[in-house]
Design a protein around this motif. Structure first.
Motif, PDB file in Angstrom:
ATOM      1  N   GLU A 110       0.833  -1.212   0.000  1.00 47.20           N
ATOM      2  CA  GLU A 110       0.000   0.000   0.000  1.00 47.20           C
ATOM      3  C   GLU A 110       0.863   1.255   0.000  1.00 47.20           C
ATOM      4  O   GLU A 110       0.533   2.253  -0.651  1.00 47.20           O
ATOM      5  CB  GLU A 110      -0.940  -0.004   1.207  1.00 47.20           C
ATOM      6  N   ALA A 119       0.951   4.163  -2.932  1.00 48.58           N
ATOM      7  CA  ALA A 119       0.849   5.605  -2.679  1.00 48.58           C
ATOM      8  C   ALA A 119       2.070   6.332  -3.236  1.00 48.58           C
ATOM      9  O   ALA A 119       1.956   7.439  -3.773  1.00 48.58           O
ATOM     10  CB  ALA A 119       0.706   5.867  -1.189  1.00 48.58           C
ATOM     11  N   ALA A 127      -2.828  13.082   0.233  1.00 47.58           N
ATOM     12  CA  ALA A 127      -3.127  11.778   0.836  1.00 47.58           C
ATOM     13  C   ALA A 127      -2.078  10.743   0.445  1.00 47.58           C
ATOM     14  O   ALA A 127      -1.640   9.936   1.279  1.00 47.58           O
ATOM     15  CB  ALA A 127      -4.512  11.312   0.393  1.00 47.58           C
ATOM     16  N   SER A 142      -0.072   8.988   3.258  1.00 51.96           N
ATOM     17  CA  SER A 142      -0.344   7.559   3.373  1.00 51.96           C
ATOM     18  C   SER A 142       0.927   6.734   3.149  1.00 51.96           C
ATOM     19  O   SER A 142       1.169   5.738   3.842  1.00 51.96           O
ATOM     20  CB  SER A 142      -1.406   7.179   2.329  1.00 51.96           C
ATOM     21  N   GLN A 156       2.525   4.496   6.717  1.00 49.63           N
ATOM     22  CA  GLN A 156       2.471   3.027   6.823  1.00 49.63           C
ATOM     23  C   GLN A 156       3.836   2.390   7.038  1.00 49.63           C
ATOM     24  O   GLN A 156       3.926   1.176   7.189  1.00 49.63           O
ATOM     25  CB  GLN A 156       1.845   2.466   5.550  1.00 49.63           C
ATOM     26  N   HIS A 198      -6.554   6.201  -0.035  1.00 51.57           N
ATOM     27  CA  HIS A 198      -5.521   6.998   0.634  1.00 51.57           C
ATOM     28  C   HIS A 198      -6.107   8.292   1.194  1.00 51.57           C
ATOM     29  O   HIS A 198      -5.621   8.809   2.201  1.00 51.57           O
ATOM     30  CB  HIS A 198      -4.370   7.294  -0.340  1.00 51.57           C
ATOM     31  N   ARG A 233      -7.509   7.398   4.420  1.00 51.60           N
ATOM     32  CA  ARG A 233      -6.430   7.271   5.406  1.00 51.60           C
ATOM     33  C   ARG A 233      -5.948   8.654   5.856  1.00 51.60           C
ATOM     34  O   ARG A 233      -5.687   8.867   7.035  1.00 51.60           O
ATOM     35  CB  ARG A 233      -5.264   6.448   4.853  1.00 51.60           C
ATOM     36  N   LEU A 234      -5.866   9.589   4.908  1.00 48.18           N
ATOM     37  CA  LEU A 234      -5.473  10.961   5.280  1.00 48.18           C
ATOM     38  C   LEU A 234      -6.480  11.551   6.267  1.00 48.18           C
ATOM     39  O   LEU A 234      -6.084  12.149   7.281  1.00 48.18           O
ATOM     40  CB  LEU A 234      -5.403  11.847   4.020  1.00 48.18           C
ATOM     41  N   GLU A 265      -5.919   9.860   9.576  1.00 47.59           N
ATOM     42  CA  GLU A 265      -4.660  10.317  10.188  1.00 47.59           C
ATOM     43  C   GLU A 265      -4.829  11.725  10.757  1.00 47.59           C
ATOM     44  O   GLU A 265      -4.358  12.013  11.856  1.00 47.59           O
ATOM     45  CB  GLU A 265      -3.537  10.330   9.133  1.00 47.59           C
TER      46      GLU A 265
END
Lengths: 256, 222
Positions: A159, A163, A186, A190, A194, A239, A242-243, A246
């Motif tokens: 992943e 990104a 993102a 991202s 990770q 992503h 995920r942003l 986060e």
């Protein structure tokens, strides 16, 4: 059934703008004998050669590697970022995607945060400033470590690599109905969030990069996913989720 | 943490594009919950011919000591959702000062996602008219069920409420998936499921609310 033509006659409407502060307008040009095997940028080269031979100003447009990895080319072609094909940059677009007699409208990326510098060239330094706020790790990484010294799960590595495929072309901003830079930001957040190398600055990074993104004047994400569909590297909107995660986690639970 | 730090934190978090959208998503999700409760109450209009069940429910609601609190909460949620929506939309419009001459989708937009602002505005106008009809200016002492049925049986009622709930349905087809994504709730395994659930939510709630003006207009108020 007739054979497909090997050359095309085209009418081009190309954006001409002398400088950032001057208004621009479309110019109409007619081209003949354009090979279907040419790339879109090669077709523009032919147009520019013709203009130069007539003593006229050629059109300025960004390009560099011409093999889809540098992220420099940046055109909106008939209303679509990087043209009508999927997961390619403008330089990878070939004229076989157009028909003989077509009219093609060529515009620069449009966003307040990406002002037109000249003709089809836009200033993408806003992306550099977002990266400068934290799109890196501050530790001295030294030489490449032994492959198994730092355990990273395959899923996280995959992943993060997906990104990291972002080439920063800003096609996501151009395609977004809101001119949002969420997919670019993102992808960078991202990618590092990770990996263990990105962990020490994880909270500070996301807060600073989002703050800079907002200050640059990009729009907000309304989850229309046009960015993902237009991205030449197929960066997923996962992503962006995920942003968001986060950012909210770092804002509410963060120590900084 | 001092008061000043709290204010800075609030401004930094909820003044940001992501923070304000997260607030908008939260208010939207609670409002979806309210819509289900509202629909449940409205379905009592179909429970009997004389509207006794709906009137009993309305009377119980009006005499509840929690009603002012619930109304204030709802008003706050609606106002927050609308104000945040206007703010986000204004920032989004400012982000592209020059429009494209040709604009073609890459295929990801949906009718719901394209029209979120327009449907939001229609819902806002509908909300004002709806409150005017049944909350602010309804005659005292009359059966609420009868007032509702008469209003929805009229051609203007069918047009107003039909347009309002259709806009609501279209708005909801994008709302759920967008809200969850904004809150960071995304997993590739459930992405298609959430998309379908969001579409279904808009379709079912839109159709369910549309049934009231349709049934009363076609069947008459009695």
């Amino acid at each position: 059934m007739g054979a497909s033509p090997t050359t095309l006659r085209l009418t081009l409407h190309v954006w001409r703008q002398a400088s950032r502060d001057l208004p621009g307008a479309f110019e109409v040009h007619h081209l003949e004998g354009i090979s279907v095997d040419m790339s879109f940028l090669e077709m523009l080269d032919v147009l520019n050669e013709g203009l130069t031979s007539q003593g006229r100003e050629p059109f300025c447009f960004d390009h560099d590697c011409r093999e889809g990895i540098c992220g420099m080319c940046s055109l909106v072609i008939n209303g679509q970022v990087h043209g009508p094909d999927q997961e390619i940059t403008t330089c990878q677009l070939h004229m076989r995607h157009f028909a003989d007699g077509d009219t093609i409208v060529v515009e620069p990326f449009r966003a307040r945060a990406l002002p037109v510098v000249r003709d089809l060239v836009v200033d993408r330094s806003a992306f550099d400033r977002i990266i400068a706020e934290g799109g890196y790790i501050s530790t001295d990484a030294g030489s490449a470590p032994e492959g198994n010294a730092l355990p990273i799960s395959t899923a996280a590595a995959d992943e993060a690599m997906d990104a990291a495929a972002c080439i920063g072309c800003a096609g996501c901003v151009a395609a977004c109905p809101n001119a949002s830079a969420m997919l670019f930001t993102a992808a960078k957040v991202s990618h590092l969030a990770q990996l263990p190398q990105g962990e020490p600055e994880r909270e500070r990074r996301v807060l600073a990069m989002v703050e800079r993104m907002d200050r640059e004047g990009f729009g907000g994400c309304t989850n229309e996913r046009e960015c993902q569909a237009a991205c030449p590297k197929g960066i997923s909107v996962a992503h962006i989720a995920r942003l968001n995660r986060e950012f909210l986690r770092s804002s509410v639970l963060g120590r900084s | 943490m001092g008061r000043c730090h709290v204010l800075i934190w609030l401004r930094r978090t909820f003044g940001s594009s992501i923070g304000s959208k997260a607030l908008m998503a939260c208010t939207g999700l609670v409002l979806i919950g309210f819509l289900f409760a509202h629909l449940g109450g409205n379905l009592l209009l179909f429970a009997d011919a004389d509207g006794a069940a709906f009137d009993a429910y309305a009377t119980a609601l009006e005499h509840s000591p929690l009603l002012p609190l619930a109304e204030a909460g709802l008003a706050l949620l609606f106002c927050a959702h609308i104000v945040l929506g206007v703010r986000v939309q204004r920032a989004n419009r400012e982000a592209r000062e020059t429009a494209y001459r040709v604009r073609r989708t890459h295929g990801a937009r949906t009718p719901g996602s394209r029209t979120m602002v327009a449907t939001g505005l229609v819902i806002l106008l509908f909300l004002v008219a709806h409150l005017y009809d049944f909350r602010l200016c309804r005659p005292e002492g009359d059966s609420l069920a009868l007032i509702v049925r008469e209003r929805l049986a009229s051609p203007s009622g069918l047009v107003l409420y039909g347009a309002g709930v259709l806009a609501l349905g279209l708005h909801l087809t994008h709302a759920l998936r967008s809200a969850l994504h904004t809150l960071g709730l995304h997993h590739p395994r459930y992405e298609a499921l959430v998309d379908r659930a969001s579409f279904l939510l808009g379709f079912v709630l839109g159709l369910a609310f549309l049934s009231f003006p349709l049934v009363f207009f076609l069947g008459g108020a009695a």
